[in-house]
Write a protein that holds these residues in place. Structure first.
Motif, PDB file in Angstrom:
ATOM      1  N   MET A   1       0.854  -1.174   0.000  1.00  0.00           N
ATOM      2  CA  MET A   1       0.000   0.000   0.000  1.00  0.00           C
ATOM      3  C   MET A   1       0.892   1.226   0.000  1.00  0.00           C
ATOM      4  N   ASP A   2       0.507   2.231  -0.766  1.00  0.00           N
ATOM      5  CA  ASP A   2       1.282   3.461  -0.864  1.00  0.00           C
ATOM      6  C   ASP A   2       0.861   4.395   0.261  1.00  0.00           C
ATOM      7  N   THR A   3       1.673   4.467   1.318  1.00  0.00           N
ATOM      8  CA  THR A   3       1.315   5.306   2.460  1.00  0.00           C
ATOM      9  C   THR A   3       1.386   6.780   2.129  1.00  0.00           C
ATOM     10  N   THR A   4       2.144   7.165   1.091  1.00  0.00           N
ATOM     11  CA  THR A   4       2.192   8.563   0.669  1.00  0.00           C
ATOM     12  C   THR A   4       0.805   9.025   0.257  1.00  0.00           C
ATOM     13  N   VAL A   5       0.098   8.181  -0.485  1.00  0.00           N
ATOM     14  CA  VAL A   5      -1.249   8.520  -0.934  1.00  0.00           C
ATOM     15  C   VAL A   5      -2.176   8.697   0.262  1.00  0.00           C
ATOM     16  N   LEU A   6      -2.089   7.788   1.219  1.00  0.00           N
ATOM     17  CA  LEU A   6      -2.979   7.857   2.364  1.00  0.00           C
ATOM     18  C   LEU A   6      -2.667   9.065   3.240  1.00  0.00           C
ATOM     19  N   LYS A   7      -1.393   9.396   3.406  1.00  0.00           N
ATOM     20  CA  LYS A   7      -1.036  10.563   4.201  1.00  0.00           C
ATOM     21  C   LYS A   7      -1.518  11.846   3.547  1.00  0.00           C
ATOM     22  N   ALA A   8      -1.532  11.868   2.221  1.00  0.00           N
ATOM     23  CA  ALA A   8      -2.011  13.047   1.519  1.00  0.00           C
ATOM     24  C   ALA A   8      -3.529  13.152   1.579  1.00  0.00           C
ATOM     25  N   ASN A   9      -4.187  12.070   2.059  1.00  0.00           N
ATOM     26  CA  ASN A   9      -5.641  12.049   2.198  1.00  0.00           C
ATOM     27  C   ASN A   9      -6.348  12.367   0.886  1.00  0.00           C
ATOM     28  N   THR A  10      -5.878  11.757  -0.173  1.00  0.00           N
ATOM     29  CA  THR A  10      -6.505  11.947  -1.463  1.00  0.00           C
ATOM     30  C   THR A  10      -6.592  10.606  -2.166  1.00  0.00           C
ATOM     31  N   LEU A  11      -7.376  10.541  -3.182  1.00  0.00           N
ATOM     32  CA  LEU A  11      -7.590   9.312  -3.935  1.00  0.00           C
ATOM     33  C   LEU A  11      -7.073   9.516  -5.347  1.00  0.00           C
ATOM     34  N   PRO A  12      -6.013   8.805  -5.754  1.00  0.00           N
ATOM     35  CA  PRO A  12      -5.502   8.988  -7.113  1.00  0.00           C
ATOM     36  C   PRO A  12      -6.492   8.451  -8.142  1.00  0.00           C
ATOM     37  N   ASP A  13      -6.383   8.950  -9.368  1.00  0.00           N
ATOM     38  CA  ASP A  13      -7.311   8.542 -10.423  1.00  0.00           C
ATOM     39  C   ASP A  13      -7.313   7.044 -10.664  1.00  0.00           C
ATOM     40  N   GLU A  14      -6.154   6.409 -10.523  1.00  0.00           N
ATOM     41  CA  GLU A  14      -6.078   4.970 -10.765  1.00  0.00           C
ATOM     42  C   GLU A  14      -6.587   4.153  -9.581  1.00  0.00           C
ATOM     43  N   GLY A  15      -6.954   4.820  -8.504  1.00  0.00           N
ATOM     44  CA  GLY A  15      -7.460   4.133  -7.328  1.00  0.00           C
ATOM     45  C   GLY A  15      -6.357   3.905  -6.314  1.00  0.00           C
ATOM     46  N   VAL A  16      -6.725   3.269  -5.230  1.00  0.00           N
ATOM     47  CA  VAL A  16      -5.781   3.030  -4.143  1.00  0.00           C
ATOM     48  C   VAL A  16      -6.093   1.674  -3.514  1.00  0.00           C
ATOM     49  N   GLN A  17      -5.032   0.981  -3.128  1.00  0.00           N
ATOM     50  CA  GLN A  17      -5.188  -0.261  -2.393  1.00  0.00           C
ATOM     51  C   GLN A  17      -5.290   0.054  -0.917  1.00  0.00           C
ATOM     52  N   LEU A  18      -6.217  -0.630  -0.264  1.00  0.00           N
ATOM     53  CA  LEU A  18      -6.456  -0.428   1.158  1.00  0.00           C
ATOM     54  C   LEU A  18      -6.466  -1.781   1.858  1.00  0.00           C
ATOM     55  N   PRO A  19      -6.110  -1.806   3.137  1.00  0.00           N
ATOM     56  CA  PRO A  19      -6.100  -3.089   3.846  1.00  0.00           C
ATOM     57  C   PRO A  19      -7.507  -3.662   3.979  1.00  0.00           C
ATOM     58  N   SER A  20      -7.599  -4.966   3.870  1.00  0.00           N
ATOM     59  CA  SER A  20      -8.890  -5.649   4.002  1.00  0.00           C
ATOM     60  C   SER A  20      -9.256  -5.781   5.473  1.00  0.00           C
ATOM     61  N   THR A  21      -9.502  -4.624   6.081  1.00  0.00           N
ATOM     62  CA  THR A  21      -9.852  -4.534   7.502  1.00  0.00           C
ATOM     63  C   THR A  21     -10.977  -3.513   7.641  1.00  0.00           C
ATOM     64  N   PRO A  22     -11.669  -3.507   8.773  1.00  0.00           N
ATOM     65  CA  PRO A  22     -12.674  -2.459   8.985  1.00  0.00           C
ATOM     66  C   PRO A  22     -12.082  -1.055   8.860  1.00  0.00           C
ATOM     67  N   ARG A  23     -10.847  -0.877   9.315  1.00  0.00           N
ATOM     68  CA  ARG A  23     -10.183   0.429   9.183  1.00  0.00           C
ATOM     69  C   ARG A  23     -10.016   0.805   7.713  1.00  0.00           C
ATOM     70  N   GLY A  24      -9.648  -0.169   6.878  1.00  0.00           N
ATOM     71  CA  GLY A  24      -9.514   0.078   5.444  1.00  0.00           C
ATOM     72  C   GLY A  24     -10.841   0.494   4.825  1.00  0.00           C
ATOM     73  N   ALA A  25     -11.929  -0.132   5.252  1.00  0.00           N
ATOM     74  CA  ALA A  25     -13.253   0.220   4.734  1.00  0.00           C
ATOM     75  C   ALA A  25     -13.641   1.641   5.152  1.00  0.00           C
ATOM     76  N   ARG A  26     -13.340   2.009   6.395  1.00  0.00           N
ATOM     77  CA  ARG A  26     -13.622   3.381   6.856  1.00  0.00           C
ATOM     78  C   ARG A  26     -12.808   4.394   6.060  1.00  0.00           C
ATOM     79  N   LEU A  27     -11.538   4.069   5.823  1.00  0.00           N
ATOM     80  CA  LEU A  27     -10.678   4.963   5.060  1.00  0.00           C
ATOM     81  C   LEU A  27     -11.187   5.122   3.625  1.00  0.00           C
ATOM     82  N   ALA A  28     -11.710   4.060   3.043  1.00  0.00           N
ATOM     83  CA  ALA A  28     -12.271   4.133   1.685  1.00  0.00           C
ATOM     84  C   ALA A  28     -13.402   5.159   1.643  1.00  0.00           C
ATOM     85  N   ARG A  29     -14.265   5.123   2.629  1.00  0.00           N
ATOM     86  CA  ARG A  29     -15.374   6.077   2.687  1.00  0.00           C
ATOM     87  C   ARG A  29     -14.857   7.506   2.831  1.00  0.00           C
ATOM     88  N   LYS A  30     -13.891   7.715   3.704  1.00  0.00           N
ATOM     89  CA  LYS A  30     -13.335   9.061   3.901  1.00  0.00           C
ATOM     90  C   LYS A  30     -12.668   9.577   2.621  1.00  0.00           C
TER      91      LYS A  30
END
Length: 152
Positions: A1-30
């Motif tokens: 997972m690219d932590t740079t993308v997550l720290k920037a709190n943005t979603l790149p056009d090609e999408g982002v990989q997130l952990p298959s955890t409840p936290r990952g699902a919450r982050l997807a929504r945010k």
């Protein structure tokens, strides 16, 4: 997972990989709410709220039903300006557990309402195979008009 993308709190056009955890699902929504804001849809708007709900449902399904140990899920959002449509794509590594068209749950059922919400809120939705393995569950939402032109 690219932590740079997550720290920037943005979603790149090609999408982002997130952990298959409840936290990952919450982050997807945010991330989805943030992207909708970038596209001119504030969090309280109908379009942003609908996209957030659909992302939350599809991401939680990917975590609950599509999880393969050691594998992430992927979120991608696209805005199709000509059709005024937001496309949500959530991909996971399980190809053997495909979502089915929902039936109305009974009053006693404790689960089974998520895809019913997707069915009701999305303009259309479906599942496509993911290469090399897995599936992508997608949903499209008709977007309300915004007051400026988007470069999409």
């Amino acid at each position: 997972m690219d932590t740079t993308v997550l720290k920037a709190n943005t979603l790149p056009d090609e999408g982002v990989q997130l952990p298959s955890t409840p936290r990952g699902a919450r982050l997807a929504r945010k991330l989805a709410v943030r992207r909708m804001g970038e596209w001119g849809y504030p969090p309280a708007s109908d379009t942003s709220s609908t996209v957030a709900l659909l992302v939350a449902e599809l991401a939680s399904n990917a975590v609950r039903h599509g999880r393969v140990p050691g594998r992430d899920f992927r979120l991608r959002l696209a805005f199709v300006a000509a059709a005024r449509t937001v496309r949500i794509e959530v991909s996971d590594a399980r190809e053997d557990r495909l979502p089915v068209r929902p039936q109305a749950p009974s009053d006693d059922d404790e689960t089974g309402r998520g895809l019913l919400l997707v069915e009701l809120l999305a303009t259309r939705w479906g599942v496509t195979p993911r290469v090399p393995v897995g599936k992508t569950v997608w949903a499209e939402v008709a977007a309300d008009a915004v007051s400026f032109t988007l470069d999409a």
